[in-house]
Design an enzyme around this catalytic site. Structure first.
Site, PDB file in Angstrom:
ATOM      1  CG  ASP A 231      -2.063   0.979   1.110  1.00 40.57           C
ATOM      2  OD1 ASP A 231      -3.219   0.547   1.169  1.00 40.57           O
ATOM      3  OD2 ASP A 231      -1.803   2.192   0.947  1.00 40.57           O
TER       4      ASP A 231
ATOM      5  CG  ASP B 227       3.112   3.556  -7.127  1.00 37.08           C
ATOM      6  OD1 ASP B 227       2.080   2.970  -7.495  1.00 37.08           O
ATOM      7  OD2 ASP B 227       3.455   4.688  -7.524  1.00 37.08           O
TER       8      ASP B 227
ATOM      9  CB  ALA C  43      -4.052  -0.617  -4.629  1.00 34.32           C
TER      10      ALA C  43
ATOM     11  CB  THR D 124     -16.964  -0.171  -8.731  1.00 35.17           C
ATOM     12  OG1 THR D 124     -18.118   0.630  -8.479  1.00 35.17           O
ATOM     13  CG2 THR D 124     -16.309   0.359 -10.006  1.00 35.17           C
ATOM     14  CG  ASP D 125     -22.318  -0.370  -8.155  1.00 32.80           C
ATOM     15  OD1 ASP D 125     -21.397   0.460  -8.103  1.00 32.80           O
ATOM     16  OD2 ASP D 125     -23.311  -0.325  -7.397  1.00 32.80           O
ATOM     17  CD  GLU D 126     -19.400   4.724  -8.857  1.00 35.19           C
ATOM     18  OE1 GLU D 126     -18.925   5.550  -9.646  1.00 35.19           O
ATOM     19  OE2 GLU D 126     -19.569   4.944  -7.649  1.00 35.19           O
TER      20      GLU D 126
ATOM     21  CE1 TYR E  23     -13.140   4.171  -8.320  1.00 37.51           C
ATOM     22  CE2 TYR E  23     -15.522   4.251  -8.641  1.00 37.51           C
ATOM     23  CZ  TYR E  23     -14.395   3.621  -8.136  1.00 37.51           C
ATOM     24  OH  TYR E  23     -14.526   2.434  -7.443  1.00 37.51           O
ATOM     25  CB  SER E  24     -17.273   4.676 -13.309  1.00 40.21           C
ATOM     26  OG  SER E  24     -17.686   5.802 -14.022  1.00 40.21           O
TER      27      SER E  24
ATOM     28  CB  SER F 293      -9.897   4.872 -14.123  1.00 42.35           C
ATOM     29  OG  SER F 293     -10.494   4.888 -12.837  1.00 42.35           O
ATOM     30  CE  LYS F 294     -12.054  -0.272  -9.491  1.00 44.63           C
ATOM     31  NZ  LYS F 294     -10.945  -0.818  -8.630  1.00 44.63           N
TER      32      LYS F 294
ATOM     33  CG  ASP G 136     -26.569  16.505  -8.829  1.00 47.46           C
ATOM     34  OD1 ASP G 136     -25.922  15.787  -8.045  1.00 47.46           O
ATOM     35  OD2 ASP G 136     -27.514  16.086  -9.514  1.00 47.46           O
TER      36      ASP G 136
ATOM     37  CG  HIS H  83     -25.086  12.498  -8.870  1.00 49.12           C
ATOM     38  ND1 HIS H  83     -25.659  13.228  -7.854  1.00 49.12           N
ATOM     39  CD2 HIS H  83     -24.757  11.300  -8.320  1.00 49.12           C
ATOM     40  CE1 HIS H  83     -25.673  12.512  -6.753  1.00 49.12           C
ATOM     41  NE2 HIS H  83     -25.137  11.326  -7.012  1.00 49.12           N
TER      42      HIS H  83
HETATM   43  P1  NAD Z   1      -9.864   3.470  -0.384  1.00 46.49           P
HETATM   44  O1  NAD Z   1      -9.732   4.735  -1.164  1.00 46.49           O
HETATM   45  O2  NAD Z   1     -10.403   3.545   1.001  1.00 46.49           O
HETATM   46  O3  NAD Z   1      -8.445   2.746  -0.286  1.00 46.49           O
HETATM   47  C1  NAD Z   1      -7.576   2.644  -1.368  1.00 46.49           C
HETATM   48  C2  NAD Z   1      -6.236   2.142  -0.841  1.00 46.49           C
HETATM   49  O4  NAD Z   1      -5.347   1.988  -1.965  1.00 46.49           O
HETATM   50  C3  NAD Z   1      -5.554   3.105   0.140  1.00 46.49           C
HETATM   51  O5  NAD Z   1      -5.026   2.389   1.245  1.00 46.49           O
HETATM   52  C4  NAD Z   1      -4.424   3.714  -0.689  1.00 46.49           C
HETATM   53  O6  NAD Z   1      -3.303   4.115   0.089  1.00 46.49           O
HETATM   54  C5  NAD Z   1      -4.087   2.573  -1.640  1.00 46.49           C
HETATM   55  N1  NAD Z   1      -3.461   3.030  -2.880  1.00 46.49           N
HETATM   56  C6  NAD Z   1      -3.885   4.030  -3.697  1.00 46.49           C
HETATM   57  N2  NAD Z   1      -3.030   4.166  -4.740  1.00 46.49           N
HETATM   58  C7  NAD Z   1      -2.071   3.222  -4.587  1.00 46.49           C
HETATM   59  C8  NAD Z   1      -0.918   2.845  -5.344  1.00 46.49           C
HETATM   60  N3  NAD Z   1      -0.599   3.481  -6.466  1.00 46.49           N
HETATM   61  N4  NAD Z   1      -0.162   1.824  -4.905  1.00 46.49           N
HETATM   62  C9  NAD Z   1      -0.486   1.164  -3.748  1.00 46.49           C
HETATM   63  N5  NAD Z   1      -1.555   1.491  -2.989  1.00 46.49           N
HETATM   64  C10 NAD Z   1      -2.327   2.503  -3.404  1.00 46.49           C
HETATM   65  O7  NAD Z   1     -10.729   2.500  -1.280  1.00 46.49           O
HETATM   66  P2  NAD Z   1     -11.881   1.476  -0.862  1.00 46.49           P
HETATM   67  O8  NAD Z   1     -13.151   2.217  -0.733  1.00 46.49           O
HETATM   68  O9  NAD Z   1     -11.392   0.621   0.224  1.00 46.49           O
HETATM   69  O10 NAD Z   1     -11.980   0.625  -2.212  1.00 46.49           O
HETATM   70  C11 NAD Z   1     -11.118  -0.492  -2.434  1.00 46.49           C
HETATM   71  C12 NAD Z   1     -11.404  -1.066  -3.805  1.00 46.49           C
HETATM   72  O11 NAD Z   1     -12.770  -1.465  -3.877  1.00 46.49           O
HETATM   73  C13 NAD Z   1     -11.196  -0.062  -4.937  1.00 46.49           C
HETATM   74  O12 NAD Z   1     -10.614  -0.761  -6.015  1.00 46.49           O
HETATM   75  C14 NAD Z   1     -12.595   0.395  -5.290  1.00 46.49           C
HETATM   76  O13 NAD Z   1     -12.683   0.745  -6.654  1.00 46.49           O
HETATM   77  C15 NAD Z   1     -13.408  -0.842  -4.983  1.00 46.49           C
HETATM   78  N6  NAD Z   1     -14.801  -0.621  -4.553  1.00 46.49           N
HETATM   79  C16 NAD Z   1     -15.107   0.238  -3.562  1.00 46.49           C
HETATM   80  C17 NAD Z   1     -16.420   0.372  -3.142  1.00 46.49           C
HETATM   81  C18 NAD Z   1     -16.811   1.308  -2.017  1.00 46.49           C
HETATM   82  O14 NAD Z   1     -18.004   1.507  -1.789  1.00 46.49           O
HETATM   83  N7  NAD Z   1     -15.887   1.870  -1.281  1.00 46.49           N
HETATM   84  C19 NAD Z   1     -17.430  -0.369  -3.770  1.00 46.49           C
HETATM   85  C20 NAD Z   1     -17.079  -1.226  -4.819  1.00 46.49           C
HETATM   86  C21 NAD Z   1     -15.757  -1.360  -5.187  1.00 46.49           C
HETATM   87  O1  DAU Z   2     -21.014   2.017  -6.166  1.00 49.61           O
HETATM   88  C1  DAU Z   2     -19.728   1.679  -5.739  1.00 49.61           C
HETATM   89  C2  DAU Z   2     -18.942   2.934  -5.529  1.00 49.61           C
HETATM   90  O2  DAU Z   2     -19.459   3.557  -4.368  1.00 49.61           O
HETATM   91  C3  DAU Z   2     -17.444   2.696  -5.384  1.00 49.61           C
HETATM   92  O3  DAU Z   2     -16.944   2.159  -6.586  1.00 49.61           O
HETATM   93  C4  DAU Z   2     -16.712   4.004  -5.067  1.00 49.61           C
HETATM   94  O4  DAU Z   2     -15.343   3.755  -4.819  1.00 49.61           O
HETATM   95  C5  DAU Z   2     -17.341   4.597  -3.820  1.00 49.61           C
HETATM   96  O5  DAU Z   2     -16.749   5.847  -3.526  1.00 49.61           O
HETATM   97  C6  DAU Z   2     -18.855   4.769  -3.999  1.00 49.61           C
HETATM   98  O6  DAU Z   2     -19.140   5.790  -4.995  1.00 49.61           O
HETATM   99  P1  DAU Z   2     -20.329   6.848  -4.802  1.00 49.61           P
HETATM  100  O7  DAU Z   2     -20.050   8.032  -5.623  1.00 49.61           O
HETATM  101  O8  DAU Z   2     -21.655   6.192  -4.943  1.00 49.61           O
HETATM  102  O9  DAU Z   2     -20.125   7.149  -3.210  1.00 49.61           O
HETATM  103  P2  DAU Z   2     -20.154   8.517  -2.367  1.00 49.61           P
HETATM  104  O10 DAU Z   2     -20.110   8.132  -0.937  1.00 49.61           O
HETATM  105  O11 DAU Z   2     -19.167   9.512  -2.857  1.00 49.61           O
HETATM  106  O12 DAU Z   2     -21.614   9.087  -2.693  1.00 49.61           O
HETATM  107  C7  DAU Z   2     -22.779   8.319  -2.431  1.00 49.61           C
HETATM  108  C8  DAU Z   2     -23.968   9.133  -2.917  1.00 49.61           C
HETATM  109  O13 DAU Z   2     -24.104  10.289  -2.070  1.00 49.61           O
HETATM  110  C9  DAU Z   2     -23.824   9.673  -4.315  1.00 49.61           C
HETATM  111  O14 DAU Z   2     -25.099   9.659  -4.952  1.00 49.61           O
HETATM  112  C10 DAU Z   2     -23.363  11.118  -4.122  1.00 49.61           C
HETATM  113  C11 DAU Z   2     -24.023  11.506  -2.814  1.00 49.61           C
HETATM  114  N1  DAU Z   2     -23.278  12.482  -1.972  1.00 49.61           N
HETATM  115  C12 DAU Z   2     -21.975  12.232  -1.694  1.00 49.61           C
HETATM  116  C13 DAU Z   2     -21.249  13.096  -0.927  1.00 49.61           C
HETATM  117  C14 DAU Z   2     -19.788  12.836  -0.619  1.00 49.61           C
HETATM  118  C15 DAU Z   2     -23.933  13.593  -1.471  1.00 49.61           C
HETATM  119  O15 DAU Z   2     -25.128  13.797  -1.697  1.00 49.61           O
HETATM  120  N2  DAU Z   2     -23.208  14.456  -0.696  1.00 49.61           N
HETATM  121  C16 DAU Z   2     -21.881  14.268  -0.416  1.00 49.61           C
HETATM  122  O16 DAU Z   2     -21.293  15.134   0.290  1.00 49.61           O
END
Ligand code: NAD
Ligand code: DAU
Length: 370
Positions: free
Chosen positions: A36, A62, A85, A137-139, A163-164, A166-167, A294, A298
């Protein structure tokens, strides 16, 4: 010839989902090497319970560093890579997309390529056991209208944010390594997670902390965007199931079957913080809700059809949204030290940047757009 052992090479294991996964894996007796970079989203404190535990090794580095990845694979000889990561926050990807392309696309490519080279050197039995599990991710599927069926594994990709996109790019690379090189990959696309250790830039922890401190609760647009929420431990259980029994080359959609409009999530948080936190004068916290400009592009609604992972692998979420949210609010109320450790100067700068320029849109109750 290399003889793989039971160790996992986890990337991004100091982030939100990664740290929950590593803690549960080691607690169950497994070994982990965690690579990490500790970006703003990574926090070594998340893994403090594993300090001194010889089943856990932390490497700050990295995923784009091919030499480092190569040396870790050879040194630790893992039986799988579990790849979390990423740059993960949609709003940051809108402000500064570069890091998303670098880490999510280039970084995934580096890992795949090093995994391919490493696997070639494994003995036959170990080669058959090796897995590359890509957490996604579902995105990638884009946005649903209110009456659309939930996303399934064959839904065409239609990403709408950097973001989506790139995923989605990383998912395509993972798929290509299966079809071209027969690297035994697994991809999981998951819906929105919530729970302990989530960085407070995301909706749920941001709202809990703002509500606690009596700050405005910035709801984007009309607040009716819908997300399908899954408690993080349920996501980790799904990843374990896919790692153990998923079929190489397959994608598994994971979701909580808990669709909620953002405004309903935020009002539920207000009520829980009123109940469990210190009183804020006589006023209920719902009065802090502020509609703001917004998010560009979105996505309106996400919903996951998880019938493949439940049918094939028997996984089902166990935590209901209401009980999971209550646990999560309690966790943030009880972990002030963790909260203070992540709300650094850089964090405050991000909050200032993201919210200062969002004009207030409509105050709850007035019905007037300003
Ligand atoms: P996060 O942002 O909390 O954590 C990301 C981690 O990756 C951090 O510890 C960061 O230091 C590390 N990282 C970033 N760039 C790096 C690099 N170049 N080399 C090594 N480490 C690096 O993310 P999260 O919410 O825990 O999500 C984890 C994974 O799950 C991601 O791939 C995300 O796309 C996916 N995901 C997240 C959600 C969600 O709701 N959070 C939902 C579906 C999928
Ligand atoms: O669906 C999976 C994804 O969920 C993951 O792939 C992403 O890594 C994770 O960040 C998350 O993405 P979202 O954009 O859905 O999550 P976020 O928490 O940023 O926002 C959730 C919803 O809330 C979205 O519709 C935007 C809204 N929002 C978010 C923030 C930060 C607000 O209304 N106000 C806010 O301040």
């Amino acid at each position: 010839m290399i003889r793989a052992n039971e160790t996992l090479l986890v990337t991004g294991g100091a982030g939100f989902i990664g740290s929950n996964f590593v803690l549960s894996w080691v607690k169950a007796g497994g070994r982990v090497v965690n690579l990490d970079l500790l970006t703003y989203a990574g926090n070594a404190l998340n893994l403090a319970p594993l300090e001194g535990d010889d089943r856990y090794t932390f490497v700050r580095g990295d995923i784009c560093d091919a030499e480092l990845v190569n040396s870790l694979l050879r040194r630790y000889q893992p039986r799988a890579i579990v790849h979390f990561a990423a740059e993960s926050h949609v709003d940051r990807s809108i402000v500064a997309p570069d890091a998303f392309i670098r880490t999510n696309v280039q970084g995934t490519f580096v890992l795949l390529e090093q995994a391919r080279l490493y696997r070639q050197e494994l003995g036959e039995a170990y080669r058959a056991m090796f897995r590359f599990l890509h957490v996604s991710t579902d995105e990638v599927y884009g946005s649903l209208a209110a009456d659309d069926p939930a996303f399934c594994e064959t839904t065409p990709y239609a990403p709408n944010s950097p973001y989506s996109a790139s995923k989605a790019g990383s998912n395509h690379l993972v798929r290509a390594y299966f079809h071209t090189y027969r690297l035994p990959v697994l991809t999981t696309n998951c819906s929105n997670n919530y729970g302990p250790y989530q960085f407070p830039e995301k909706l749920i922890p941001l709202m809990i902390l703002n509500a606690l401190e009596g700050k405005p609760l910035p709801v984007y647009g009309d607040g009716k965007n819908v997300r399908d929420w899954l408690y993080v431990e349920d996501h980790c259980a799904a990843i374990r199931a896919v790692l153990e029994n998923g079929r190489p080359g397959e994608t598994y959609n994971i979701g909580g079957s808990s669709e909620r409009a953002n405004i309903d999530v935020v009002t539920a948080i207000c009520d829980l913080v009123d109940e469990m936190g210190p009183a804020l004068g006589a006023a209920p916290r719902r009065g802090l809700i502020t509609y703001v400009q917004d998010r560009p592009g979105h996505d309106r609604r996400y919903a996951m059809d998880a019938s493949k992972v439940s049918g094939e692998l028997g996984w089902r979420p166990v935590e209901a949204f209401e009980s999971g949210l209550r646990k999560t609010v309690r966790w943030y109320l009880e972990h002030g030290e963790w909260v203070n450790s992540v709300r650094t100067g850089a964090y405050r700068e991000w909050i200032e940047k993201n919210y200062a320029e969002r004009a207030e849109y409509r105050q709850q109750g007035t019905g007037n757009r300003t």
